[in-house]
Design a protein around this motif. Structure first.
Motif, PDB file in Angstrom:
ATOM      1  N   GLY A   1      39.489  46.039  32.637  1.00 13.79           N
ATOM      2  CA  GLY A   1      40.706  45.397  33.104  1.00 13.79           C
ATOM      3  C   GLY A   1      40.912  44.055  32.427  1.00 13.79           C
ATOM      4  N   THR A   2      41.853  43.289  32.958  1.00  8.32           N
ATOM      5  CA  THR A   2      42.192  41.971  32.421  1.00  8.32           C
ATOM      6  C   THR A   2      41.796  40.899  33.430  1.00  8.32           C
ATOM      7  OG1 THR A   2      44.065  42.888  31.206  1.00  8.32           O
ATOM      8  CG2 THR A   2      44.050  40.503  31.580  1.00  8.32           C
ATOM      9  N   LEU A   3      41.004  39.953  32.976  1.00 11.21           N
ATOM     10  CA  LEU A   3      40.580  38.853  33.839  1.00 11.21           C
ATOM     11  C   LEU A   3      41.719  37.849  33.984  1.00 11.21           C
ATOM     12  CD1 LEU A   3      38.288  37.375  35.391  1.00 11.21           C
ATOM     13  CD2 LEU A   3      37.704  36.252  33.217  1.00 11.21           C
ATOM     14  N   LEU A   4      42.131  37.592  35.228  1.00 13.43           N
ATOM     15  CA  LEU A   4      43.175  36.592  35.452  1.00 13.43           C
ATOM     16  C   LEU A   4      42.649  35.208  35.071  1.00 13.43           C
ATOM     17  CD1 LEU A   4      44.458  37.770  38.953  1.00 13.43           C
ATOM     18  CD2 LEU A   4      45.519  38.183  36.725  1.00 13.43           C
ATOM     19  N   PRO A   5      43.469  34.378  34.423  1.00 15.66           N
ATOM     20  CA  PRO A   5      42.997  33.042  34.044  1.00 15.66           C
ATOM     21  C   PRO A   5      42.721  32.181  35.272  1.00 15.66           C
ATOM     22  CG  PRO A   5      45.344  33.273  33.608  1.00 15.66           C
ATOM     23  CD  PRO A   5      44.851  34.636  33.983  1.00 15.66           C
ATOM     24  N   PHE A   6      41.806  31.244  35.089  1.00 10.94           N
ATOM     25  CA  PHE A   6      41.408  30.366  36.194  1.00 10.94           C
ATOM     26  C   PHE A   6      42.607  29.656  36.813  1.00 10.94           C
ATOM     27  CE2 PHE A   6      40.180  26.061  37.580  1.00 10.94           C
ATOM     28  CZ  PHE A   6      39.345  26.391  38.629  1.00 10.94           C
ATOM     29  N   ASP A   7      43.510  29.150  35.987  1.00 12.48           N
ATOM     30  CA  ASP A   7      44.657  28.406  36.516  1.00 12.48           C
ATOM     31  C   ASP A   7      45.515  29.262  37.439  1.00 12.48           C
ATOM     32  OD1 ASP A   7      43.852  26.178  35.169  1.00 12.48           O
ATOM     33  OD2 ASP A   7      45.264  26.408  33.494  1.00 12.48           O
ATOM     34  N   ALA A   8      45.563  30.579  37.180  1.00 13.16           N
ATOM     35  CA  ALA A   8      46.404  31.461  37.991  1.00 13.16           C
ATOM     36  C   ALA A   8      45.814  31.705  39.377  1.00 13.16           C
ATOM     37  CB  ALA A   8      46.603  32.798  37.271  1.00 13.16           C
ATOM     38  N   VAL A   9      44.508  31.537  39.527  1.00 14.55           N
ATOM     39  CA  VAL A   9      43.861  31.843  40.811  1.00 14.55           C
ATOM     40  C   VAL A   9      43.223  30.612  41.441  1.00 14.55           C
ATOM     41  CG1 VAL A   9      43.440  34.237  40.134  1.00 14.55           C
ATOM     42  CG2 VAL A   9      41.681  32.516  39.682  1.00 14.55           C
ATOM     43  N   HIS A  10      43.429  29.441  40.824  1.00 13.15           N
ATOM     44  CA  HIS A  10      42.789  28.220  41.324  1.00 13.15           C
ATOM     45  C   HIS A  10      43.105  27.973  42.799  1.00 13.15           C
ATOM     46  CE1 HIS A  10      42.565  23.838  42.090  1.00 13.15           C
ATOM     47  NE2 HIS A  10      41.437  23.948  41.412  1.00 13.15           N
ATOM     48  N   GLY A  11      44.380  28.130  43.187  1.00 12.44           N
ATOM     49  CA  GLY A  11      44.767  27.883  44.574  1.00 12.44           C
ATOM     50  C   GLY A  11      44.077  28.827  45.532  1.00 12.44           C
ATOM     51  N   HIS A  12      44.003  30.091  45.156  1.00 13.69           N
ATOM     52  CA  HIS A  12      43.335  31.084  46.004  1.00 13.69           C
ATOM     53  C   HIS A  12      41.846  30.766  46.144  1.00 13.69           C
ATOM     54  CE1 HIS A  12      42.145  34.970  47.645  1.00 13.69           C
ATOM     55  NE2 HIS A  12      41.231  35.046  46.702  1.00 13.69           N
ATOM     56  N   VAL A  13      41.204  30.395  45.027  1.00 12.62           N
ATOM     57  CA  VAL A  13      39.779  30.055  45.065  1.00 12.62           C
ATOM     58  C   VAL A  13      39.546  28.845  45.962  1.00 12.62           C
ATOM     59  CG1 VAL A  13      37.833  29.231  43.691  1.00 12.62           C
ATOM     60  CG2 VAL A  13      39.286  31.067  42.817  1.00 12.62           C
ATOM     61  N   ALA A  14      40.381  27.816  45.803  1.00 12.15           N
ATOM     62  CA  ALA A  14      40.227  26.607  46.624  1.00 12.15           C
ATOM     63  C   ALA A  14      40.386  26.930  48.108  1.00 12.15           C
ATOM     64  CB  ALA A  14      41.241  25.554  46.190  1.00 12.15           C
TER      65      ALA A  14
ATOM     66  N   VAL B   1      36.969  20.327  48.537  1.00 13.10           N
ATOM     67  CA  VAL B   1      36.636  21.288  47.490  1.00 13.10           C
ATOM     68  C   VAL B   1      37.095  20.726  46.150  1.00 13.10           C
ATOM     69  CG1 VAL B   1      37.081  23.601  46.603  1.00 13.10           C
ATOM     70  CG2 VAL B   1      36.816  23.244  49.065  1.00 13.10           C
ATOM     71  N   ASP B   2      36.167  20.580  45.194  1.00  9.45           N
ATOM     72  CA  ASP B   2      36.555  20.028  43.896  1.00  9.45           C
ATOM     73  C   ASP B   2      36.668  21.136  42.852  1.00  9.45           C
ATOM     74  OD1 ASP B   2      33.923  20.675  43.232  1.00  9.45           O
ATOM     75  OD2 ASP B   2      33.208  18.612  43.386  1.00  9.45           O
ATOM     76  N   GLU B   3      37.185  20.779  41.689  1.00  8.66           N
ATOM     77  CA  GLU B   3      37.425  21.778  40.649  1.00  8.66           C
ATOM     78  C   GLU B   3      36.130  22.402  40.123  1.00  8.66           C
ATOM     79  OE1 GLU B   3      39.529  22.134  36.292  1.00  8.66           O
ATOM     80  OE2 GLU B   3      40.558  21.081  37.897  1.00  8.66           O
ATOM     81  N   PRO B   4      35.056  21.635  39.913  1.00 10.73           N
ATOM     82  CA  PRO B   4      33.812  22.280  39.455  1.00 10.73           C
ATOM     83  C   PRO B   4      33.329  23.373  40.412  1.00 10.73           C
ATOM     84  CG  PRO B   4      33.683  19.921  39.104  1.00 10.73           C
ATOM     85  CD  PRO B   4      34.930  20.162  39.889  1.00 10.73           C
ATOM     86  N   ALA B   5      33.462  23.135  41.717  1.00 13.70           N
ATOM     87  CA  ALA B   5      33.050  24.161  42.684  1.00 13.70           C
ATOM     88  C   ALA B   5      33.938  25.393  42.557  1.00 13.70           C
ATOM     89  CB  ALA B   5      33.124  23.604  44.108  1.00 13.70           C
ATOM     90  N   CYS B   6      35.226  25.169  42.347  1.00 11.22           N
ATOM     91  CA  CYS B   6      36.148  26.300  42.167  1.00 11.22           C
ATOM     92  C   CYS B   6      35.795  27.095  40.910  1.00 11.22           C
ATOM     93  CB  CYS B   6      37.588  25.792  42.074  1.00 11.22           C
ATOM     94  SG  CYS B   6      38.250  25.156  43.625  1.00 11.22           S
ATOM     95  N   ARG B   7      35.457  26.405  39.844  1.00  8.52           N
ATOM     96  CA  ARG B   7      35.108  27.105  38.600  1.00  8.52           C
ATOM     97  C   ARG B   7      33.808  27.882  38.753  1.00  8.52           C
ATOM     98  NH1 ARG B   7      38.043  26.499  34.196  1.00  8.52           N
ATOM     99  NH2 ARG B   7      39.600  24.846  34.114  1.00  8.52           N
ATOM    100  N   ARG B   8      32.850  27.322  39.471  1.00  7.55           N
ATOM    101  CA  ARG B   8      31.597  28.045  39.700  1.00  7.55           C
ATOM    102  C   ARG B   8      31.864  29.327  40.487  1.00  7.55           C
ATOM    103  NH1 ARG B   8      29.611  22.761  40.496  1.00  7.55           N
ATOM    104  NH2 ARG B   8      29.788  22.978  42.767  1.00  7.55           N
ATOM    105  N   TYR B   9      32.706  29.249  41.498  1.00 12.47           N
ATOM    106  CA  TYR B   9      33.034  30.439  42.284  1.00 12.47           C
ATOM    107  C   TYR B   9      33.758  31.467  41.423  1.00 12.47           C
ATOM    108  CZ  TYR B   9      34.842  33.303  46.110  1.00 12.47           C
ATOM    109  OH  TYR B   9      35.135  34.369  46.932  1.00 12.47           O
ATOM    110  N   TYR B  10      34.689  30.997  40.621  1.00 18.40           N
ATOM    111  CA  TYR B  10      35.450  31.889  39.725  1.00 18.40           C
ATOM    112  C   TYR B  10      34.510  32.616  38.761  1.00 18.40           C
ATOM    113  CZ  TYR B  10      38.648  33.033  35.822  1.00 18.40           C
ATOM    114  OH  TYR B  10      39.347  33.652  34.812  1.00 18.40           O
ATOM    115  N   ASP B  11      33.577  31.870  38.167  1.00 14.53           N
ATOM    116  CA  ASP B  11      32.647  32.477  37.206  1.00 14.53           C
ATOM    117  C   ASP B  11      31.707  33.474  37.877  1.00 14.53           C
ATOM    118  OD1 ASP B  11      33.706  31.087  35.066  1.00 14.53           O
ATOM    119  OD2 ASP B  11      32.278  29.432  35.234  1.00 14.53           O
ATOM    120  N   ALA B  12      31.355  33.217  39.133  1.00 15.21           N
ATOM    121  CA  ALA B  12      30.424  34.100  39.840  1.00 15.21           C
ATOM    122  C   ALA B  12      31.111  35.334  40.437  1.00 15.21           C
ATOM    123  CB  ALA B  12      29.719  33.327  40.961  1.00 15.21           C
ATOM    124  N   HIS B  13      32.450  35.324  40.483  1.00 14.51           N
ATOM    125  CA  HIS B  13      33.182  36.432  41.106  1.00 14.51           C
ATOM    126  C   HIS B  13      34.280  36.943  40.178  1.00 14.51           C
ATOM    127  CE1 HIS B  13      31.411  34.185  44.493  1.00 14.51           C
ATOM    128  NE2 HIS B  13      31.359  35.348  45.110  1.00 14.51           N
TER     129      HIS B  13
END
Length: 250
Positions: free
Chosen positions: A198-211, A75-87
């Protein structure tokens, strides 16, 4: 005709022992049969590849087989960012809505089709005269909230059943749901009065969970494909596995 895998019969005793693990399944016997057959297919493949028993249990042999044969892409970072943006909604905290509803509860005296007809008529009336919501909630709602014009107060994600929540958090302030919402409680007419973003959690805070989520999804897809491949190669008699689900592929 009995059930056999690659010429070896599956016994009633094997199925009976597995059946105890599937009491919550929609069809426990079918689930148990599928599980026993898939396990036999996997152990036959382990034998073919020379993954011998020794001191290993059957489960350990299957885990070794998976480790050797099931390839999961990284799982690479671009895939994680795409998932984050879609959810983004899943990573938003503190989002709330103020809502009200009219509940039409299914009872022996009020069958579903009769309720649906009545609820549809009232929804049509509210489309024409939304100011009547409180009046109609007091008259028709089978929820205690009817006494307060259908008010449910402020609701956050997770506060109500998923099918109700899915509609609730899509509505704009003042919007009346365009269809009846069906839940295990009955039929609902739903309106959102106010939204609190609400408040959107930053990507860095949820990167591990997304991965972790993407790895789990990738593993499930790869494992499912592998099991389908093995089942297609095997000679399976007496049962059809197409479309079967198994804890092995959850």
């Amino acid at each position: 005709m009995g059930i056999a895998v690659n010429g070896v019969d599956i016994t009633d005793a094997e199925i009976g022992a597995e059946l105890a693990h599937h009491g919550a399944a929609a069809n426990p016997l079918q689930q148990a049969v599928h599980e026993v057959v898939l396990r036999r297919v996997l152990l036959d493949e382990a034998d073919r590849l020379g993954i011998v028993a020794g001191d290993s249990t059957d489960d350990e042999r299957i885990e070794t087989l998976f480790a050797c044969e099931v390839q999961v892409p990284e799982v690479d970072e671009p895939a994680c960012r795409r998932y984050y943006d879609a959810h983004r909604a899943a990573f938003t905290r503190g989002e709330r809505v103020e809502a009200r509803h009219i509940l039409f509860q299914v009872t022996p005296a009020a069958p579903l089709e009769l309720l649906r007809e009545t609820a549809t008529l009232i929804l049509d009336a509210l489309r024409q005269s939304p100011e009547r919501f409180g009046e109609l909630a007091r008259r028709y709602s089978n929820c205690p909230s009817g006494a307060v014009e259908g008010s449910l107060g402020q609701l956050g994600r997770g506060d109500c059943v998923p099918e109700f929540e899915a509609v609730l958090f899509r509505l704009a302030p003042g919007e009346l749901a365009g269809r009846l919402v069906e839940t295990r409680f009955g039929l609902h007419i739903v309106q959102v009065l106010r939204r609190l973003d609400g408040t959107l959690l930053p990507f860095d805070a949820v990167h591990g969970h997304v991965a972790d989520t993407l790895r789990r999804q990738a593993w499930q897809r790869a494992l499912h494909q592998y099991l389908r491949l093995l089942a297609g190669r095997a000679k399976i008699e007496g049962v059809e596995l197409e479309g079967a689900s198994s804890p092995l592929v959850q």
